[in-house]
Design an enzyme around this catalytic site. Structure first.
Site, PDB file in Angstrom:
ATOM      1  CB  THR A 189      -1.025   0.256   1.631  1.00  0.00           C
ATOM      2  OG1 THR A 189      -2.553  -0.942   1.503  1.00  0.00           O
ATOM      3  CG2 THR A 189      -1.375   1.439   1.470  1.00  0.00           C
ATOM      4  CB  THR A 223       1.094   0.289   4.247  1.00  0.00           C
ATOM      5  OG1 THR A 223       1.179  -0.651   4.051  1.00  0.00           O
ATOM      6  CG2 THR A 223       2.053   0.700   5.730  1.00  0.00           C
ATOM      7  N   GLY A 224      -0.832  -1.916   6.634  1.00  0.00           N
ATOM      8  CA  GLY A 224      -0.838  -3.270   7.274  1.00  0.00           C
ATOM      9  C   GLY A 224      -2.199  -4.273   6.938  1.00  0.00           C
ATOM     10  N   GLY A 229      -4.746  -4.335   7.789  1.00  0.00           N
ATOM     11  CA  GLY A 229      -5.896  -3.772   7.801  1.00  0.00           C
ATOM     12  C   GLY A 229      -7.449  -3.574   8.663  1.00  0.00           C
TER      13      GLY A 229
END
Length: 356
Positions: A221, A272-273, A275
């Site tokens: 992302t 980001t990660g 979600g």
């Protein structure tokens, strides 16, 4: 008949009270002026600033070739320089965020636009959001397949509709009505991402492997946060989501307050990660609330949320952000995060690994 002595004493007492009151009022006014002056100084906007991320995850130097690393750093620098040029020319923070993220949407290096990951069906579905810290307005699109620039579509939702989020075909029809470029879904295809889908399906077939933690995967992302010359901040995030996602899954990127958030009174955040963790913990707003209500700095607030709260719950990933004074934050609990910032023309700073 009045006693002259008592009269003189009363007069003297009244004079003392009057003079003392005047001094107290003067001191109070002086303190108030000093506090106001300090408050104005603290709220004075910093220099134009831009900070970005290109995803977080298991990003290790031992697994990265020098050539690949150079590609990533070059694209991060290009993105920073593009957005900074907008700010330098007097553009708004929102305009800078869009310009920055469009560079990354068009790069196959990241999980956004070209190079987005594939769903279980073998198509690319994109999400994006943008928020203006000055007005509190926001826009988002989710699950779109034919909009060339999802971040531009999110901006159109924010500025030319009564809504905050649109999804699927409706969002695509709206984007087309606003004159945005529409492409075939094959435009987003890259062989690398398609191969990743095949590996994910193979892994899914192995029940034991399927139980491995999400930290073993990379999240590409992309996001940006900017501070413009008028002291206004904004943030945006754009993504292809998670490889092999099903059933129209939508992550945190287009969720205002989770993966994307901006408010002039606190900060601008892009995440980001994994979600689902960021949505359940309302990460973007939580950081902003800690700053506003507990007086934490942006770094202190991000550490509390990302390095403590998320870790305790098993959530992996990171955030970038800034406040109106131009203080930059890039916090992550994974092995690495593509990231960078720029405060001076021609001096972009880029980072990839945890120990940089």
């Amino acid at each position: 008949m009045k006693n002259p002595t008592i009269t003189r004493l009363l007069t003297l007492f009244i004079l003392v009270l009057f003079v003392g009151g005047c001094q107290t009022n003067n001191q109070t006014e002086s303190l108030q002026e000093e506090e106001t002056s300090q408050s104005k100084e603290e709220l004075k906007p910093g220099p134009i600033t831009l900070v970005i991320h290109g995803g977080a995850g298991t990003i290790l130097k031992k697994n990265m070739s020098p050539e690949r690393e150079a590609e990533y750093r070059a694209k991060l620098e290009e993105s920073l320089n593009t957005g900074y040029e907008v700010l330098k020319k007097g553009g708004t923070s929102v305009e800078a965020v869009i310009a920055t993220l469009q560079v990354m949407e068009e790069s196959p290096l990241f999980n956004a636009g070209v190079g987005a990951v594939f769903t279980n069906e073998g198509v690319n579905e994109l999400d994006a959001a943008i928020m203006d810290g000055a007005s509190g307005m926001a826009g988002a699109v989710a699950g779109v397949r034919t909009i060339k620039s999802p971040i531009e579509a999110a901006y159109q939702v924010m500025t030319n509709s009564k809504h905050v989020m649109m999804s699927g075909k409706g969002a695509e029809d709206f984007a087309a009505s606003r004159g945005l470029e529409v492409v075939d879904n094959s435009y987003f295809y890259t062989e690398r991402r398609y191969n990743s889908l095949q590996k994910a399906k193979e892994r899914e077939a192995d029940e034991a492997s399927a139980m491995l933690p999400y930290q073993d995967w990379k999240y590409g992302t992309v996001g940006a946060a900017a501070l413009d010359q008028d002291g206004n901040i904004a943030s945006g995030t754009t993504t292809g989501g998670m490889t092999n996602k099903r059933f129209g899954r939508i992550g945190d990127a287009p969720i205002i307050g989770a993966g994307t958030y901006a408010h002039n009174e606190s900060c601008a955040i892009s995440a980001t990660g994994h979600g689902e963790f960021f949505i359940r913990n309302v990460v973007g707003y939580d950081i902003a609330a800690l700053m506003k209500y507990k007086g934490m700095s942006i770094t202190e607030a991000a550490d509390e949320v990302v390095m403590k709260k998320l870790v305790e719950k098993g959530g992996s990933g990171g955030v970038i952000g800034l406040d109106r004074q131009g203080n930059v934050m890039m916090t992550f609990n994974s092995e690495g995060m593509y990231r960078g910032f720029i405060k001076e023309e021609g001096k972009p700073q880029t980072f990839i690994y945890k120990d940089e």
